[in-house]
Design an enzyme around this catalytic site. Sequence first.
Site, PDB file in Angstrom:
ATOM      1  N   GLN A 163      -8.213  17.226  -3.331  1.00 21.02           N
ATOM      2  CA  GLN A 163      -9.099  16.206  -2.755  1.00 21.02           C
ATOM      3  C   GLN A 163      -9.996  16.720  -1.631  1.00 21.02           C
ATOM      4  O   GLN A 163     -11.169  16.370  -1.558  1.00 21.02           O
ATOM      5  CB  GLN A 163      -8.253  15.038  -2.250  1.00 21.02           C
ATOM      6  CG  GLN A 163      -9.070  13.898  -1.685  1.00 21.02           C
ATOM      7  CD  GLN A 163      -8.176  12.747  -1.262  1.00 21.02           C
ATOM      8  OE1 GLN A 163      -7.702  11.976  -2.083  1.00 21.02           O
ATOM      9  NE2 GLN A 163      -7.935  12.639   0.032  1.00 21.02           N
ATOM     10  N   GLU A 205     -16.775  11.591   1.675  1.00 22.00           N
ATOM     11  CA  GLU A 205     -16.581  11.886   3.098  1.00 22.00           C
ATOM     12  C   GLU A 205     -17.600  12.902   3.604  1.00 22.00           C
ATOM     13  O   GLU A 205     -17.441  13.458   4.695  1.00 22.00           O
ATOM     14  CB  GLU A 205     -15.154  12.375   3.350  1.00 22.00           C
ATOM     15  CG  GLU A 205     -14.123  11.299   3.051  1.00 22.00           C
ATOM     16  CD  GLU A 205     -12.722  11.654   3.523  1.00 22.00           C
ATOM     17  OE1 GLU A 205     -12.550  12.661   4.236  1.00 22.00           O
ATOM     18  OE2 GLU A 205     -11.794  10.922   3.157  1.00 22.00           O
ATOM     19  N   ASP A 241      -6.157  19.122   1.561  1.00 23.94           N
ATOM     20  CA  ASP A 241      -5.451  17.875   1.270  1.00 23.94           C
ATOM     21  C   ASP A 241      -5.386  17.784  -0.248  1.00 23.94           C
ATOM     22  O   ASP A 241      -6.385  17.501  -0.907  1.00 23.94           O
ATOM     23  CB  ASP A 241      -6.186  16.671   1.870  1.00 23.94           C
ATOM     24  CG  ASP A 241      -5.444  15.364   1.573  1.00 23.94           C
ATOM     25  OD1 ASP A 241      -4.380  15.429   0.932  1.00 23.94           O
ATOM     26  OD2 ASP A 241      -5.937  14.291   1.976  1.00 23.94           O
ATOM     27  N   GLU A 284      -1.886  19.170   3.164  1.00 24.68           N
ATOM     28  CA  GLU A 284      -1.494  17.759   3.233  1.00 24.68           C
ATOM     29  C   GLU A 284      -1.077  17.286   1.839  1.00 24.68           C
ATOM     30  O   GLU A 284      -1.719  17.655   0.846  1.00 24.68           O
ATOM     31  CB  GLU A 284      -2.712  16.976   3.731  1.00 24.68           C
ATOM     32  CG  GLU A 284      -2.511  15.483   3.890  1.00 24.68           C
ATOM     33  CD  GLU A 284      -3.781  14.854   4.502  1.00 24.68           C
ATOM     34  OE1 GLU A 284      -4.426  15.497   5.371  1.00 24.68           O
ATOM     35  OE2 GLU A 284      -4.129  13.742   4.104  1.00 24.68           O
ATOM     36  N   ASP A 311       0.777  12.416   4.229  1.00 25.07           N
ATOM     37  CA  ASP A 311      -0.169  11.285   4.322  1.00 25.07           C
ATOM     38  C   ASP A 311       0.376  10.163   3.432  1.00 25.07           C
ATOM     39  O   ASP A 311       1.125   9.310   3.902  1.00 25.07           O
ATOM     40  CB  ASP A 311      -1.569  11.756   3.899  1.00 25.07           C
ATOM     41  CG  ASP A 311      -2.565  10.621   3.718  1.00 25.07           C
ATOM     42  OD1 ASP A 311      -2.285   9.501   4.173  1.00 25.07           O
ATOM     43  OD2 ASP A 311      -3.636  10.842   3.113  1.00 25.07           O
ATOM     44  N   LYS A 336      -3.020   7.115  10.024  1.00 30.79           N
ATOM     45  CA  LYS A 336      -4.142   6.256   9.652  1.00 30.79           C
ATOM     46  C   LYS A 336      -3.711   4.840  10.012  1.00 30.79           C
ATOM     47  O   LYS A 336      -2.895   4.242   9.286  1.00 30.79           O
ATOM     48  CB  LYS A 336      -4.385   6.331   8.143  1.00 30.79           C
ATOM     49  CG  LYS A 336      -4.914   7.670   7.616  1.00 30.79           C
ATOM     50  CD  LYS A 336      -4.830   7.646   6.089  1.00 30.79           C
ATOM     51  CE  LYS A 336      -5.654   8.717   5.414  1.00 30.79           C
ATOM     52  NZ  LYS A 336      -5.338   8.800   3.962  1.00 30.79           N
ATOM     53  N   ARG A 365     -10.498   7.133   7.065  1.00 32.79           N
ATOM     54  CA  ARG A 365     -10.350   6.914   5.637  1.00 32.79           C
ATOM     55  C   ARG A 365     -11.628   7.358   4.942  1.00 32.79           C
ATOM     56  O   ARG A 365     -12.635   7.631   5.582  1.00 32.79           O
ATOM     57  CB  ARG A 365     -10.099   5.421   5.327  1.00 32.79           C
ATOM     58  CG  ARG A 365      -8.892   4.793   5.985  1.00 32.79           C
ATOM     59  CD  ARG A 365      -7.596   5.524   5.713  1.00 32.79           C
ATOM     60  NE  ARG A 365      -7.227   5.699   4.327  1.00 32.79           N
ATOM     61  CZ  ARG A 365      -6.198   5.123   3.722  1.00 32.79           C
ATOM     62  NH1 ARG A 365      -5.422   4.288   4.393  1.00 32.79           N
ATOM     63  NH2 ARG A 365      -5.896   5.388   2.455  1.00 32.79           N
ATOM     64  N   SER A 366     -11.582   7.366   3.612  1.00 25.42           N
ATOM     65  CA  SER A 366     -12.799   7.758   2.894  1.00 25.42           C
ATOM     66  C   SER A 366     -13.868   6.670   2.980  1.00 25.42           C
ATOM     67  O   SER A 366     -15.062   6.957   2.930  1.00 25.42           O
ATOM     68  CB  SER A 366     -12.472   8.100   1.446  1.00 25.42           C
ATOM     69  OG  SER A 366     -11.713   7.079   0.853  1.00 25.42           O
ATOM     70  N   LYS A 387      -9.167  14.262  12.112  1.00 21.82           N
ATOM     71  CA  LYS A 387      -9.706  14.503  10.766  1.00 21.82           C
ATOM     72  C   LYS A 387     -10.528  13.286  10.377  1.00 21.82           C
ATOM     73  O   LYS A 387      -9.969  12.207  10.168  1.00 21.82           O
ATOM     74  CB  LYS A 387      -8.521  14.694   9.804  1.00 21.82           C
ATOM     75  CG  LYS A 387      -8.866  14.903   8.343  1.00 21.82           C
ATOM     76  CD  LYS A 387      -7.586  14.929   7.486  1.00 21.82           C
ATOM     77  CE  LYS A 387      -7.934  15.177   6.024  1.00 21.82           C
ATOM     78  NZ  LYS A 387      -7.161  14.339   5.091  1.00 21.82           N
TER      79      LYS A 387
END
Length: 444
Positions: A163, A205, A241, A284, A311, A336, A365-366, A387
């Site tokens: 990702q 992102e 990630d 991640e 995560d 998050k 978040r995205s 991040k």
Amino acid sequence: MKTSIRAVNGFRVWDSRGRPTVEVELVLESGITGRGIAPSGASCGSNEAVDLRDGGASYGGYGVARALENVAHLISPALVGLDAMCQASVDARLIELDASSTRDKVGGNALIATSMAVLHAAAETTGKPLWSHLAEGRAISMPLPEVQIFGGGAHAGRRVDVQDFLVMPVGASTFDEALCICADIYRIAGECMEARGGRMGVADEGGWWPNFSSNEEALQVLTGAIERAGYGNGEAMISLDIAASGLYKDGYYRLAMEDRQFDSDAWLDLVCSWVAKYPILSIEDPVAEDDVLGMRKFTDVLGDKIQIIGDDYLVTNVDRVSQAITDGCCNAVLIKPNQVGTITEAKATLDRARDAGWGTVISARSGESEDVTITHLAIGWNAGQLKVGSFSRSERMAKWNEALRIERGGAATKAFSGLGALPIKVRAGQEDAQASGRRSRVAR
Ligand code: PGA
Ligand code: ZN
């Protein structure tokens, strides 16, 4: 009382994917207001707080009318009259409204936007910037940024399975310098992609749109970009990630773009081979969210060499972090706040991980907005890392630029966490490597 909550108002605003999201504006008796905008994920853990959506045809099913009704009819009556200066009590009241672990009655989006708005109103009342209100005078260090260079997975039409391909500028000595290193690598990586041909553009992102024939090829191009940018001597390292829950089905990890699948042991071997070949310092979600055995094996083999972040595996849940500590799984947590629903719970999870010597990463978040609360959380809570995606798109840049403003604002924010952000054992190994001469000063 002047700091009592007079009104909680919810509104529909729009996020960085052009989808509706929840904004909450809180008004205190003093007239002071606070605002929070809920972010939203695309690759969500099944144990995280639910982003409550309307379904149906409108807005592709992403409408937030139900969440806004909950703000108006459940949250507002419960919160009016409470003291906004007491975040823990307000959040406890929110949790009472929906004690289910996934918050699917009230909605994680309604809850987190409200909890953030309370925090902002309280900080505004003290007259301090949010980070300083949170720091309460304690010494802090600016977080180490993790910046995405290539997007992938659910954020880029699965054009590459992994990702996020990110960099960690561990050789920097200030936050500003850290961003300069990331900017160089982002730019050079863009040039490399342009030279390869094909579609140019960015993923959700802001990382370069992937154009690779294998996951490993992305690692090769990223390693090359780091070297070409002049940071190939350990000053900038790779963070991945993998978001492996999205690759896992019926006991196998599947790399769809390569048409290959792996059982748990073969998967571990593959990821270990990447760590051996490329300058990877952090991974991640290397395994799926419920693959405890896989995560334990992975942590056993690599846990004192690289950071292993949970995560989807931990979903900002304090009980899952405690269980992972007991199980010997992971050595870092991704925080998050919307995964759990309230600011107070997110902080409790961070504290539990930090007390165990783990790395702590505050993450966006995205799906994001101009809201910069998480930058303040990372600095005010003294988290090791931040991040927020890549180095383009204003919902990302707003958060980096806010950190720069805070860093230049005063003596309290001059320190930089750098390698100190890593989990204790990993940090020791890296410091040894640097002491033996791998590190050279950033030339600028
Ligand atoms: P998400 O992705 O916000 O789409 O869940 C971010 C991440 O996995 O870290
Ligand atoms: Zn993730």
